[in-house]
Scaffold this motif. Structure first.
Motif, mmCIF file in Angstrom:
data_model
loop_
_atom_site.group_PDB
_atom_site.id
_atom_site.type_symbol
_atom_site.label_atom_id
_atom_site.label_comp_id
_atom_site.label_asym_id
_atom_site.label_seq_id
_atom_site.Cartn_x
_atom_site.Cartn_y
_atom_site.Cartn_z
ATOM 1 N N PRO A 88 0.791 -1.220 0.000
ATOM 2 C CA PRO A 88 0.000 0.000 0.000
ATOM 3 C C PRO A 88 0.828 1.277 0.000
ATOM 4 O O PRO A 88 0.403 2.276 -0.567
ATOM 5 N N ALA A 89 1.995 1.284 0.609
ATOM 6 C CA ALA A 89 2.734 2.543 0.694
ATOM 7 C C ALA A 89 3.505 2.843 -0.575
ATOM 8 O O ALA A 89 4.086 3.900 -0.719
ATOM 9 N N ALA A 90 3.502 1.908 -1.505
ATOM 10 C CA ALA A 90 4.283 2.117 -2.720
ATOM 11 C C ALA A 90 3.689 3.253 -3.528
ATOM 12 O O ALA A 90 2.545 3.638 -3.347
ATOM 13 N N THR A 91 4.499 3.782 -4.418
ATOM 14 C CA THR A 91 4.031 4.914 -5.199
ATOM 15 C C THR A 91 3.457 4.486 -6.538
ATOM 16 O O THR A 91 2.944 5.293 -7.276
ATOM 17 N N ALA A 105 -5.066 9.286 0.485
ATOM 18 C CA ALA A 105 -4.420 10.195 1.438
ATOM 19 C C ALA A 105 -3.825 9.414 2.609
ATOM 20 O O ALA A 105 -2.802 9.813 3.173
ATOM 21 N N MET A 106 -4.469 8.309 2.979
ATOM 22 C CA MET A 106 -3.943 7.498 4.075
ATOM 23 C C MET A 106 -2.812 6.586 3.617
ATOM 24 O O MET A 106 -2.244 5.841 4.413
ATOM 25 N N GLY A 107 -2.518 6.621 2.332
ATOM 26 C CA GLY A 107 -1.425 5.795 1.828
ATOM 27 C C GLY A 107 -1.807 4.337 1.655
ATOM 28 O O GLY A 107 -0.953 3.466 1.714
ATOM 29 N N LEU A 108 -3.092 4.056 1.455
ATOM 30 C CA LEU A 108 -3.511 2.664 1.297
ATOM 31 C C LEU A 108 -3.666 2.276 -0.166
ATOM 32 O O LEU A 108 -3.761 1.101 -0.499
ATOM 33 N N MET A 109 -3.762 3.247 -1.028
ATOM 34 C CA MET A 109 -3.678 2.986 -2.463
ATOM 35 C C MET A 109 -3.025 4.203 -3.091
ATOM 36 O O MET A 109 -2.831 5.218 -2.427
ATOM 37 N N SER A 110 -2.663 4.084 -4.356
ATOM 38 C CA SER A 110 -1.996 5.217 -4.978
ATOM 39 C C SER A 110 -2.405 5.334 -6.432
ATOM 40 O O SER A 110 -2.594 4.339 -7.109
ATOM 41 N N ARG A 111 -2.544 6.570 -6.880
ATOM 42 C CA ARG A 111 -2.858 6.763 -8.291
ATOM 43 C C ARG A 111 -1.588 6.710 -9.137
ATOM 44 O O ARG A 111 -1.657 6.721 -10.355
ATOM 45 N N GLY A 112 -0.438 6.687 -8.463
ATOM 46 C CA GLY A 112 0.804 6.573 -9.216
ATOM 47 C C GLY A 112 0.904 7.651 -10.278
ATOM 48 O O GLY A 112 0.725 8.827 -9.993
ATOM 49 N N ASP A 113 1.161 7.247 -11.497
ATOM 50 C CA ASP A 113 1.296 8.223 -12.575
ATOM 51 C C ASP A 113 -0.023 8.397 -13.326
ATOM 52 O O ASP A 113 -0.046 8.986 -14.394
ATOM 53 N N TRP A 114 -1.083 7.863 -12.771
ATOM 54 C CA TRP A 114 -2.368 7.965 -13.462
ATOM 55 C C TRP A 114 -3.151 9.126 -12.881
ATOM 56 O O TRP A 114 -3.982 8.957 -12.006
ATOM 57 N N THR A 115 -2.883 10.314 -13.373
ATOM 58 C CA THR A 115 -3.446 11.506 -12.763
ATOM 59 C C THR A 115 -4.749 11.920 -13.420
ATOM 60 O O THR A 115 -4.875 11.763 -14.600
#
Lengths: 341, 567
Positions: free
Chosen positions: A264-267, A331-341
């Motif tokens: 989850p903390a990955a970017t 925001a809690m760092g449980l998922m990430s949009r990565g480079d998909w903005t």
């Protein structure tokens, strides 16, 4: 030099393990009895969803509804020993192909052998979700961008799959008190989750991630946290008939697939599986599951777990977080949009 | 009013391309379409048939285009030639792709180009100043040969680059050309485009660029420098790239964002983004508000995403991926603050911070001439000398001593790209360092200096390169210091919050509210100053996006000089 040799040796072993699992699925194909094969209607490029279910009549309406809205084009179900109307319900769905089997779930690697066979036959070249009926898949922007946008992006960035964190959702009071009716949004009652802590490590030789934590670790496995459930999954994959899931969708072969997710903390872009395990029915079901012993490799060790659940516990505490949407999870760092903005 | 003609390079999602072409054609614009030869014949024929009723649409001879190769320029040149012969009256020619979407009515674009009838809109930056090249190939794009396709023949590609590097091979630029790079999507005047196509040395140019890597980002960008009289170095097409150099894709949920950008054209659009196509393919003037294009509004969003992506996120209770190197002896003994860009942006920043937070606030401790101790002292606590040579003999020792000698009193100092940079990594790797950077603020004194522009241009490029390197260090995963970085544009937009945060960090004793705001220097005309640097071929990017206001755009951004809410 020994490092190189060792790596070559591991790669060799993993290749044979993968082939063994594929062959095993091939051998077990006979266990599947075809009820409704609508797979001829699968369009090229359609997104597919594979699932093994046992008595999930209550969860399925919302499960199908949610994933249909995301853009799943066809569902492929294996119904295992159902007696609550699940089979009949699924048979009526126009976008569902259905198989059934009476053989052991555990002996089929918890349903994976059956699904692997279906994936070999129908999944090749498609983006495939492999889910349990109590898993609701979400990802960044899921309410504004269909799955197809996500898979297009993954295609464009050359990724073969998407990792997700399992998040156990629970109600505020005792589990059985939050009455749920089939088809409703389960997260009206199951509105709470543990935002942490999560612990992760890599395991060899599969190089798979092992994330543990969340509410089940806090409540049920305090004394033996090592036994706490695994929470990382790779549910979405651009399927190739040479792929195989090894342990649920926690890990897969070839090993490079396991590197698709770094927790989850990955970017990197990643998603979440909202886990509806703790609907009111879980209390009743736990008594049953304890008898069946079909869910864990070493079922006896989990007797306490089932007993605890059957006692209608309250999982909520003052540190529980209320679910508000994917932005909050990001925001809690449980998922990430990565480079998909 | 002279018309604008569109060249459309099409290779995928043909229905959408046809839709856009029809929109432009219906608005009276001539269009030349190049369909990639890779598109299957059946699809191509259907596409042509669909557009056959339109009068001002032509199809250029087809080339098989491959990313990063000369074929794309060939296709563009062929289409340009067709445009100039078939529609000699066009004033500007706009290069777009099939994944482009017009965001504003054609009339507004025509009026805008009419106001700038002699201006070529093309991003064109010298190779030393580009910020975006991936994989370290910028100048080398021109000096090596690239006969292999990067996407298909990666090993050959890499091996051949490596070989040329080893052998020290070098190609010579054709006479009179200065290599420039920039976005593929331009809008050139008919005059400039004609001059490029009819250049007597064109065979030589083409021969040279056919072996350059990614020539679609350098051919027109370089040759425009030779033929144009007036270059506005920016693209009228909004297009964003992620940190890997892949184009960002816009979806339905970007609708408001795209609308606010005021750009004329955006790419790439997700082909299934129905809402975007439905709302923007319209010539209704109510759609937009006739403003100066301002891609900066979108830049901020995307810059944040890129930063998150490359720096990772902290704060989760996770077991670390790799065991960290756990010891750091030889660092300082107490927290201290390093400010970069603040003294440039605020009048008497040092005095202000001393009044607000207490402690000892020095000037540039690592300035090249001497150590600027607080109060201009020549020796300091513990007899540290202000001589630059002594300091530079052992900069780490100098700082460690200063912090040790003054323990009990918080030390702050200014730092910048003009200072001795040897201390940078020490700062970044020191747990006690609190580093705050306003990136790009070094441009403010240059802007204020009023010096000769020819002298400013190389200095700006140098300062930017130095600061960029420092920022890269500050973003490395091994950094131990607490680091905050704002772009100048972001900081100027909302300065109070970061300032408050800095105060809180220096004096954590309860909530200390700022009683007085520092006075910011007047930045009127700064955006134009940056655009002037761009037009000179430099690419000032560290300060974030200031719209090129003043002369080219009558509109002044009201948010730029907002009064401070104090306290």
């Amino acid at each position: 030099m020994t490092g190189v040799l060792h790596r070559a040796w591991v790669a060799y072993r993993m290749r044979w393990k993968r082939r063994r699992l594929l062959f095993r699925a091939f051998r077990k194909r006979g266990e599947l009895e075809q009820l409704h094969d609508r797979s001829g209607a699968i369009e090229p490029g359609a997104i597919l969803c594979f699932s093994t279910v046992r008595n999930e009549r209550v969860r399925l309406p919302f499960f199908l509804d949610h994933h249909r809205k995301l853009g799943v084009g066809h569902f492929l179900f294996v119904a295992n020993n159902c007696d609550d109307g699940t089979t009949e319900y699924l048979a009526d769905q126009p976008d569902v192909s259905l198989w059934q089997t009476k053989t052991s779930y555990k002996a089929s690697r918890f349903g994976l052998d059956w699904l692997t066979w279906l994936q070999i036959r129908h999944g090749h070249g498609h983006w495939c979700l492999t889910l349990d009926a109590d898993e609701i898949f979400i990802y960044p922007h899921w309410n504004t961008r269909p799955l197809r946008a996500l898979t297009d992006h993954l295609d464009q960035t050359g990724k073969a799959g998407l990792g997700a964190l399992m998040m156990d959702m629970y109600p505020k009071g005792p589990l059985a008190d939050a009455v749920y009716t089939a088809g409703a949004d389960p997260f009206e009652a199951l509105a709470w989750f543990d935002a942490g802590p999560f612990f992760k490590q890599r395991q060899q030789p599969l190089d798979n991630l092992w994330v543990q934590g969340g509410v089940r670790r806090r409540v049920f496995f305090q004394d033996d946290p090592r036994r706490a459930p695994t929470l990382n999954k790779i549910p979405l994959m651009k399927w190739d008939r040479r792929f195989v899931y090894v342990n649920s969708t926690h890990s897969a072969l070839p090993p490079r697939l396991n590197r698709l997710y770094d927790g989850p903390a990955a970017t990197e872009l990643s998603g979440v599986l909202l886990h509806t395990k703790f609907l009111d029915i879980v209390v009743e079901r736990s008594r049953e599951e304890k008898e069946r012993g079909e869910h864990f490799a070493n079922g006896a060790l989990f007797t306490d777990y089932y007993d605890d659940l059957a006692a209608n516990p309250t999982l909520w505490n003052s540190h529980s977080a209320r679910y508000e949407g994917w932005q909050q999870l990001e925001a809690m760092g449980l998922m990430s949009r990565g480079d998909w903005t | 009013m002279r018309n604008v003609g569109f060249i459309l390079l099409v290779h995928a999602s043909l229905e959408r391309s046809a839709q856009v072409a029809r929109h432009w054609a219906a608005s009276g614009c001539p269009i030349v379409i190049h369909v990639d030869r890779h598109v299957p014949t059946a699809d191509h024929d259907r596409f042509v048939a669909e557009l056959s009723g339109l009068e001002a649409v032509r199809f250029a001879p087809r080339h098989a285009c491959e990313w990063g190769t000369w074929s794309i320029v060939q296709a563009t040149l062929a289409a340009s030639r067709l445009m100039l012969t078939e529609f000699p009256d066009v004033g500007h020619v706009y290069l777009a792709s099939g994944a482009c979407l017009p965001l504003r009515p054609v009339q507004e674009l025509q009026a805008y180009l009419d106001r700038h009838s002699k201006t070529d809109f093309i991003e064109s930056v010298t190779t030393q100043d580009v910020a975006w090249t991936i994989g370290g190939l910028s100048t080398e794009r021109f000096t090596y040969r690239f006969p292999f396709a990067w996407r298909r023949q990666r090993r050959l590609f890499d091996a051949y680059v490596h070989l040329q590097r080893r052998l020290g091979m070098k190609r010579r630029m054709p006479e009179g050309l200065q290599p420039h790079l920039g976005s593929q999507w331009w809008c050139l005047t008919q005059k400039t485009l004609t001059a490029i196509l009819d250049d007597p040395n064109r065979p030589e140019h083409d021969r040279f660029f056919s072996k350059v890597w990614i020539p679609d980002e350098s051919y027109f960008q370089t040759l425009t420098r030779r033929h144009s009289t007036q270059i506005e170095s920016r693209s009228l097409t909004l297009s964003k790239f992620d940190f890997q150099g892949k184009p960002h894709v816009f979806y339905n949920d970007h609708l408001q964002l795209l609308r606010r950008s005021d750009c004329f054209v955006a790419r790439k659009i997700w082909p299934r983004a129905d809402a975007l196509y439905d709302s923007f393919l319209s010539n209704d003037p109510a759609v937009t508000k006739n403003a100066e294009p301002n891609p900066g509004k979108i830049d901020k969003l995307f810059a944040k995403a890129t930063e998150r992506r490359t720096n990772g996120r902290a704060g989760l209770r996770m077991q670390s991926r790799f065991p960290r190197d756990g010891w750091e002896n030889g660092k300082t003994c107490a927290p201290y603050s390093v400010f970069q860009g603040f003294a440039e942006l605020f009048d008497d920043f040092e005095g202000w911070i001393e009044r607000q937070a207490g402690g000892r606030v020095h000037g540039h401790l690592f300035a090249p001439d001497r150590v600027h101790f607080a109060g201009g002292e020549t020796t300091y606590n513990g007899a540290l000398s202000d001589a630059a040579e002594l300091r530079d003999y052992d900069p780490e020792g100098f700082l460690t001593n200063l912090i040790w000698n003054t323990r009990g009193e918080r030390q702050c100092f200014q730092f910048g790209p003009g200072d001795n940079q040897r201390i940078c990594w020490f700062l970044a790797s020191d747990r006690n360092a609190r580093i705050a950077v306003i990136s790009g603020a070094w441009a403010v004194p240059l802007f204020k200096s009023g010096r000769d522009f020819a002298a400013i241009r190389p200095e700006a490029a140098q300062l930017q390169a130095i600061e960029a390197q420092y920022l890269t260090q500050l973003r490395s995963p091994q950094v131990k210091a607490q680091v905050h970085i704002w772009s100048l544009a972001d900081f100027v937009d909302a300065p109070m919050e970061p300032l408050q945060m800095i105060m809180d960090e220096i004096g954590p004793r309860g909530a200390r509210r700022l009683s007085e705001a520092p006075r910011m220097v007047d930045l009127t005309g700064f955006g134009r100053f940056l655009q002037k640097l761009r037009n000179e071929g430099m690419n000032p990017y560290l300060m974030g996006d200031f719209p090129a206001d003043a002369d080219i755009a009558p509109r002044q951004n009201a948010g730029r000089r907002r009064p401070y809410a104090v306290g």
